[in-house]
Design a protein around this motif. Structure first.
Motif, short mmCIF file in Angstrom:
data_model
loop_
_atom_site.label_atom_id
_atom_site.label_comp_id
_atom_site.label_asym_id
_atom_site.label_seq_id
_atom_site.Cartn_x
_atom_site.Cartn_y
_atom_site.Cartn_z
N MET A 17 1.07 -1.32 -0.33
CA MET A 17 0.06 0.09 0.14
C MET A 17 1.34 1.17 -0.10
N LEU A 18 1.88 1.79 0.79
CA LEU A 18 3.08 2.20 0.54
C LEU A 18 2.95 2.59 -0.60
N ARG A 19 4.12 1.57 -1.36
CA ARG A 19 4.77 1.89 -2.68
C ARG A 19 3.57 1.98 -3.28
N LYS A 20 2.14 1.97 -3.45
CA LYS A 20 1.43 1.84 -4.34
C LYS A 20 1.25 2.88 -4.40
N ARG A 21 1.53 4.27 -2.81
CA ARG A 21 0.52 5.74 -3.00
C ARG A 21 2.23 6.42 -3.28
N GLY A 22 3.35 5.82 -3.14
CA GLY A 22 4.41 6.42 -2.97
C GLY A 22 4.86 7.00 -2.05
N GLU A 23 4.75 6.59 -0.70
CA GLU A 23 4.89 6.87 0.22
C GLU A 23 5.81 6.69 1.36
N LYS A 24 5.97 6.96 3.00
CA LYS A 24 7.13 6.48 3.60
C LYS A 24 6.33 6.55 4.69
N ILE A 25 7.18 5.65 5.47
CA ILE A 25 6.62 5.78 7.40
C ILE A 25 8.00 5.58 7.64
N ALA A 26 7.66 6.36 9.23
CA ALA A 26 8.58 6.37 9.92
C ALA A 26 7.69 5.33 11.15
N VAL A 27 8.62 5.38 12.47
CA VAL A 27 7.99 4.39 13.21
C VAL A 27 9.39 4.49 15.08
N ALA A 28 7.88 4.62 15.43
CA ALA A 28 8.50 4.84 17.32
C ALA A 28 8.02 4.09 17.98
N ASP A 29 9.00 2.85 17.61
CA ASP A 29 8.49 2.05 19.02
C ASP A 29 8.27 2.48 20.28
N GLY A 30 7.77 1.45 20.80
CA GLY A 30 7.76 1.88 22.74
C GLY A 30 8.10 0.41 23.59
N VAL A 43 10.14 -7.25 5.23
CA VAL A 43 9.64 -6.38 3.59
C VAL A 43 11.10 -6.35 3.10
N PRO A 44 11.57 -7.98 1.72
CA PRO A 44 12.86 -7.30 0.69
C PRO A 44 12.91 -5.49 0.56
N GLY A 45 13.75 -4.65 0.58
CA GLY A 45 13.51 -3.76 -0.50
C GLY A 45 12.92 -2.22 0.23
N ALA A 46 12.83 -2.95 2.09
CA ALA A 46 11.83 -1.58 2.30
C ALA A 46 12.35 0.09 2.10
N LEU A 47 13.47 -0.52 2.32
CA LEU A 47 14.07 1.09 1.83
C LEU A 47 13.12 1.58 0.97
N GLU A 48 12.23 1.34 -0.16
CA GLU A 48 11.01 1.96 -0.50
C GLU A 48 10.13 2.47 -0.49
N PHE A 49 9.91 2.19 1.81
CA PHE A 49 8.99 2.91 2.21
C PHE A 49 9.11 2.85 3.90
N TYR A 50 10.29 2.62 4.03
CA TYR A 50 10.49 2.75 5.58
C TYR A 50 11.55 3.41 5.55
N VAL A 51 12.01 4.88 6.48
CA VAL A 51 13.07 5.41 6.08
C VAL A 51 13.73 5.42 7.81
N GLY A 52 13.05 4.84 8.59
CA GLY A 52 13.54 5.03 9.88
C GLY A 52 12.91 5.08 11.31
N GLY A 53 13.44 5.46 12.26
CA GLY A 53 12.63 5.15 13.73
C GLY A 53 13.77 5.08 14.37
N GLY A 54 13.15 4.66 16.18
CA GLY A 54 13.90 3.85 17.30
C GLY A 54 12.85 3.64 18.00
N ILE A 55 13.51 3.37 19.08
CA ILE A 55 13.05 2.94 20.24
C ILE A 55 12.54 3.81 21.20
N VAL A 56 11.53 4.13 21.62
CA VAL A 56 11.07 5.43 23.17
C VAL A 56 11.18 4.59 24.46
N TYR A 57 12.55 4.35 25.10
CA TYR A 57 12.27 4.44 26.30
C TYR A 57 12.68 4.26 27.28
#
Length: 164
Positions: A17-30, A43-57
Motif C-alpha cells: 500500500m505504501l509503495r503504491k501510494r509512493g509514501e514512506k513511514i517512520a516508526v517510534a516503538d515503545g 519485507v525485501p526492499g524496505a527502503l522504498e517505504f521505510y525511512v527509519g525510527g527508534g525505540i523510545v524507552y
C-alpha cells in the motif's frame, strides 16, 4: 522469530500500500521494543517505504529522537492517546515521512515508572488520511505476550488507516 513470520504477510500488505501510494513511514516503538520496525523490515526492499525510527524507552531517547521542547509534553502522561499521537507526528516530521506510527505502553513484569498498569498500550498513526489511535488492554503481566499483542495492535491500526 515466530512472531515475525506471523507478521510478515501483513507487513507485505502494508508495504504494498505504501509503495503504491509512493509514501514512506517512520516508526517510534515503545513497549514493542522495535518489533513494529522489525516486522516492516522483513519485507525485501524496505527502503522504498521505510525511512527509519527508534525505540523510545527513556526520556533521553525521546528527547534525542523527537527533538521537541520539553513543554511539548506539558500535561501529558505516557500511554495516552495524546502522547502516542504526538510521538507519531514527531517521528514522521523528524524523519520526513508521509506517515508516522508510534506505540506507548506498559509491557509488564515490572512496575511502570508512572504507575501504568501492565498490559496497556496505545498505538497512534498519522498521515495524509488523518490521525488514528487504538488502545489495547490485555490484563496480563506477561511481557513477551504483551509485546507481541501491542505490535499486532499497532500494525492492524496502520493497515486499517492505509485502506481508508
Amino acid at each position: 522469530m515466530d512472531l515475525l513470520r506471523e507478521l510478515h504477510p501483513q507487513a507485505l500488505r502494508i508495504a504494498g500500500m505504501l509503495r503504491k501510494r509512493g509514501e514512506k513511514i517512520a516508526v517510534a516503538d515503545g513497549a514493542t521494543g522495535g518489533l513494529i520496525q522489525a516486522a516492516l523490515l522483513t519485507v525485501p526492499g524496505a527502503l522504498e517505504f521505510y525511512v527509519g525510527g527508534g525505540i523510545v524507552y527513556s526520556f533521553k531517547a525521546r528527547d534525542v529522537l523527537f527533538d521537541l521542547p520539553r513543554d511539548a509534553y506539558a500535561g501529558m502522561r505516557s500511554v495516552t492517546k495524546d502522547y502516542a499521537a504526538l510521538q507519531a507526528r514527531a517521528i514522521r516530521d523528524r524523519l520526513g515521512a508521509e506517515w508516522g506510527i508510534a506505540e506507548s505502553g506498559s509491557a509488564g513484569a515490572s512496575k511502570h515508572p508512572l504507575g501504568v498498569a501492565s498490559g496497556r498500550s496505545i498505538a497512534a498513526v498519522t498521515g495524509p488520511l488523518g490521525d488514528f489511535t487504538r488502545e489495547i488492554g490485555t490484563d496480563s503481566d506477561d511481557r513477551i505476550d504483551n509485546m507481541g499483542g501491542f505490535t499486532r495492535n499497532a500494525l492492524n491500526l496502520l493497515e486499517n488507516a492505509l485502506t481508508l
